[in-house]
Design a protein around this motif. Structure first.
Motif, short mmCIF file in Angstrom:
data_model
loop_
_atom_site.label_atom_id
_atom_site.label_comp_id
_atom_site.label_asym_id
_atom_site.label_seq_id
_atom_site.Cartn_x
_atom_site.Cartn_y
_atom_site.Cartn_z
N MET A 1 33.83 29.71 46.64
CA MET A 1 32.53 29.66 46.04
C MET A 1 31.51 30.19 47.05
N ILE A 2 30.55 30.93 46.54
CA ILE A 2 29.50 31.49 47.38
C ILE A 2 28.22 30.73 47.10
N PRO A 14 39.92 34.59 41.74
CA PRO A 14 40.74 35.81 41.71
C PRO A 14 41.62 35.88 40.46
N ILE A 15 41.78 37.08 39.97
CA ILE A 15 42.73 37.39 38.90
C ILE A 15 43.80 38.24 39.58
N LEU A 16 45.02 37.77 39.54
CA LEU A 16 46.11 38.39 40.30
C LEU A 16 46.95 39.30 39.43
N ASP A 17 47.56 40.31 40.06
CA ASP A 17 48.51 41.17 39.36
C ASP A 17 49.92 40.59 39.52
N ARG A 18 50.91 41.31 39.03
CA ARG A 18 52.30 40.83 39.07
C ARG A 18 52.80 40.54 40.48
N ARG A 19 52.30 41.29 41.45
CA ARG A 19 52.75 41.12 42.83
C ARG A 19 51.99 40.00 43.56
N GLY A 20 50.99 39.44 42.88
CA GLY A 20 50.19 38.41 43.52
C GLY A 20 48.99 38.95 44.27
N ASP A 21 48.73 40.25 44.13
CA ASP A 21 47.56 40.87 44.76
C ASP A 21 46.34 40.67 43.87
N ILE A 22 45.17 40.64 44.46
CA ILE A 22 43.95 40.47 43.68
C ILE A 22 43.67 41.74 42.90
N TYR A 23 43.61 41.60 41.59
CA TYR A 23 43.33 42.71 40.68
C TYR A 23 41.83 42.77 40.36
N LYS A 68 36.99 44.79 39.93
CA LYS A 68 36.16 44.55 38.75
C LYS A 68 35.81 43.07 38.69
N GLY A 69 34.69 42.77 38.03
CA GLY A 69 34.29 41.39 37.81
C GLY A 69 34.32 41.07 36.32
#
Length: 172
Positions: A1-2, A14-23, A68-69
């Protein structure tokens, strides 16, 4: 949180991709450090605070770090003129599961998509009832966020295949 000053908080989930990286990041307004949405604030005001704080205090590039947000918008925000102040190159507008999908909503989404905005459907449950309820939205969506808590693995796999064929990105 900011945290900004004494009273403005922006949640960045964060919204993650299949690899667990931040998408991407889901950007959320919070009125205090308890990380909860204030029940006394209307949605237009909350969304306005997120956008204002992001643009004027933090900066989009710093907050999103090249990603993206995703911003939740309800029907009041969708129909407001304020939504046109959201920078479309950086943010995806999330249609909430609470929407009443009618001709007015569809037309507004059509207008905004034509103007370059992208849309996601939030907390989708892959059922026949949901497919019927949201079918008119599918041509306008860039993303569908499948809810892990209410969809089993088979539903997730079936929905991913179905929506991929429509050109819609699936986020779980």
């Amino acid at each position: 949180m900011i945290v900004f000053g004494n009273s403005i908080y922006i949640g960045r989930q964060p919204i993650l991709d299949r690899r667990g990286d931040i998408y991407a990041y889901e950007i959320l307004y919070r009125s205090n450090c308890k990380n909860k949405y204030p029940s006394t604030m209307n949605s237009v005001e909350a969304t306005a605070k997120v956008i204002h704080t992001t643009l004027n205090n933090v900066g989009v590039k710093k907050l999103l770090d090249g990603k993206k947000g995703f911003i939740n918008i309800d029907e009041n925000v969708l129909q407001s003129n304020f939504i046109e102040n959201v920078p479309k190159d950086f943010f995806i507008l999330e249609i909430l599961e609470t929407y009443n999908i009618d001709d007015i909503v569809i037309e507004r989404i059509r207008e905004l998509k034509k103007a370059g905005y992208k849309f996601a459907l939030d907390d989708f449950e892959y059922t026949n009832a949901s497919m019927i309820r949201y079918k008119e939205l599918f041509p306008f969506l860039s993303y569908i966020k499948i809810d892990l808590k209410i969809n089993d693995l088979t539903q997730i796999q079936q929905s991913a295949k179905y929506f991929k064929n429509l050109g819609i990105n699936v986020l779980v």
